[in-house]
Enzyme design. Structure first.
Site, short mmCIF file in Angstrom:
data_model
loop_
_atom_site.label_atom_id
_atom_site.label_comp_id
_atom_site.label_asym_id
_atom_site.label_seq_id
_atom_site.Cartn_x
_atom_site.Cartn_y
_atom_site.Cartn_z
N THR A 133 24.01 -15.10 -71.90
CA THR A 133 24.67 -15.29 -70.30
C THR A 133 23.92 -16.29 -69.65
OG1 THR A 133 24.37 -14.33 -68.12
CG2 THR A 133 22.60 -14.00 -69.81
N ASP A 134 24.55 -17.13 -68.79
CA ASP A 134 24.31 -18.11 -67.99
C ASP A 134 22.94 -17.80 -67.04
OD1 ASP A 134 25.64 -16.71 -66.18
OD2 ASP A 134 26.80 -18.40 -65.65
N GLU A 135 22.75 -16.42 -67.09
CA GLU A 135 21.58 -16.19 -66.17
C GLU A 135 20.46 -16.45 -66.60
OE1 GLU A 135 21.92 -12.23 -64.06
OE2 GLU A 135 23.82 -12.12 -64.62
N TYR A 159 16.69 -8.20 -66.66
CA TYR A 159 17.76 -8.48 -67.54
C TYR A 159 17.89 -9.81 -68.19
CZ TYR A 159 22.34 -10.02 -68.67
OH TYR A 159 23.61 -10.49 -69.42
N LYS A 163 17.45 -11.32 -72.12
CA LYS A 163 18.25 -12.24 -72.67
C LYS A 163 17.85 -13.63 -73.19
CE LYS A 163 22.03 -11.65 -73.80
NZ LYS A 163 22.46 -10.97 -75.15
#
Length: 359
Positions: A133-135, A159, A163
């Site tokens: 994810t870009d998060e 989260y 990741k």
């Protein structure tokens, strides 16, 4: 080629499975533990296809993963299995550590053992695609440049931290052991079969039921959105044509504030399913206290995958949102059982009360 898709009963994973069966000649093994967010109903269109197979297993079960790899002569592992809801990670981070970090470690070890025993040809063809994810990159200023593959990691939530850790593990297995690996980081997905706790499906279904539309803070947080079928096409390209040891950002170049997304959903629904009263569903919007560590802005620069692999998003945000809203309106049989499983505390009274926000 023979694909093993972990988390293939989830939102993005099921889109990948459907894409591979419908648009390629590849064979697909879907390995999924079937946690709360998984739905085999999302795969009903392909469940009887001779090139598709489902295996119920945990990515942390090396024996089961190893058997699935060997029994199906897997050429490509596409790893999408993950706990993925930010709010849930704040309330209970343990599951995110167990699945996203420890689970990825066990999967990597099972895959490494399988890959090491392959004969020369299949060994050279093999790929492990870690989907992220870009998060992991953290927060962007409102007037800043978008994320690129060179952006340093700075995760804000349990989260995104889990990741980020799994990204680093995957890349370390490439650098240390030579596992042929590609990595991708994607912006916010939306589309058919989206689990109803996420922002867009939550708002669609709440609006259809005349329930409050909860928006965190002032709704000014910005996200970059991509239609899930565009993402599925990109993932196939990265897995089969991406350069090993390289990461690829996948994004739709569709920056929107959370409030504008909610308002757009209201407008589409008002047009295709007019409310009983002659008013706009925008009146259902309720601002709720912001969540901890809520990043201000995400934006992605997909130049690398566009230039190197020739990928382009087909859907604009407006066209994708129209398709998504219409799908939910027309497919109550899919979402009704999921929505009815909500705890009573998360079922707001019509036009009142509160609901868990998303975005």
């Amino acid at each position: 080629m023979n694909f093993l898709v972990t988390g293939g009963a989830g939102f993005i994973g099921s889109a990948v499975c459907r894409h591979l069966i419908a648009n390629t000649e590849h064979r697909v093994v879907n390995l999924d533990k079937l946690t709360y967010a998984a739905s085999l109903a999302s795969l009903s269109a392909i469940e009887n296809d001779r090139r598709y197979r489902f295996v119920r297993a945990d990515i942390a079960d090396r024996k089961a993963v190893g058997a699935a790899l060997r029994d199906n002569d897997i050429d490509v592992v596409m790893h999408l299995a993950a706990e993925s809801h930010v709010d849930r990670s704040i309330d209970g981070p343990s599951a995110f550590v167990d699945t996203n970090i420890v689970g990825t470690y066990h999967l990597l070890e099972a895959v490494r053992a399988y890959w090491a025993r392959l004969p020369h040809g299949p060994r050279e063809r093999f790929r492990f695609h870690h989907v992220s994810t870009d998060e992991v990159y953290g927060e962007l200023p409102m007037d800043g440049s978008p994320f690129t593959e060179a952006t340093p990691y700075a995760p804000s939530s349990p989260y995104s931290a889990s990741k980020a850790a799994s990204d680093h593990l995957a890349m370390a297995w490439h650098r240390t052991y030579g596992l042929p690996l590609v990595l991708s980081n994607c912006s916010n997905n939306y589309g058919p079969f989206h689990f109803p706790e996420k922002l867009i499906p939550l708002v669609i279904l709440n609006a259809l039921h005349g329930e409050p539309l909860p928006v965190y803070g002032s709704g000014e947080n910005v996200r970059d959105w991509i239609f899930v079928e565009d993402h599925a096409r990109a993932l196939e390209l990265v897995a089969t044509k991406g350069e090993t040891g390289r990461s690829y950002i996948i994004g739709g170049r569709n920056e929107r504030t959370n409030l504008s997304v909610v308002e757009a959903i209201c407008d589409v629904l008002d047009r295709i399913r007019p409310p009983a009263r002659a008013t706009s569903r925008r009146e259902l919007i309720r601002f709720v206290p912001d969540r901890p560590g809520h990043d201000l802005r995400y934006a992605t620069d997909a130049s690398r995958i566009e230039a190197e692999l020739g990928w382009r998003a087909k859907e604009t945000f407006d066209t994708g949102l129209e398709k998504t809203v219409r799908w939910f309106v027309e497919n109550e049989a899919w979402w009704r059982p999921i929505r009815d499983r909500r705890p009573a505390s998360e079922r707001p009274a019509r036009l009142g009360g509160t609901a868990k926000a998303a975005g």
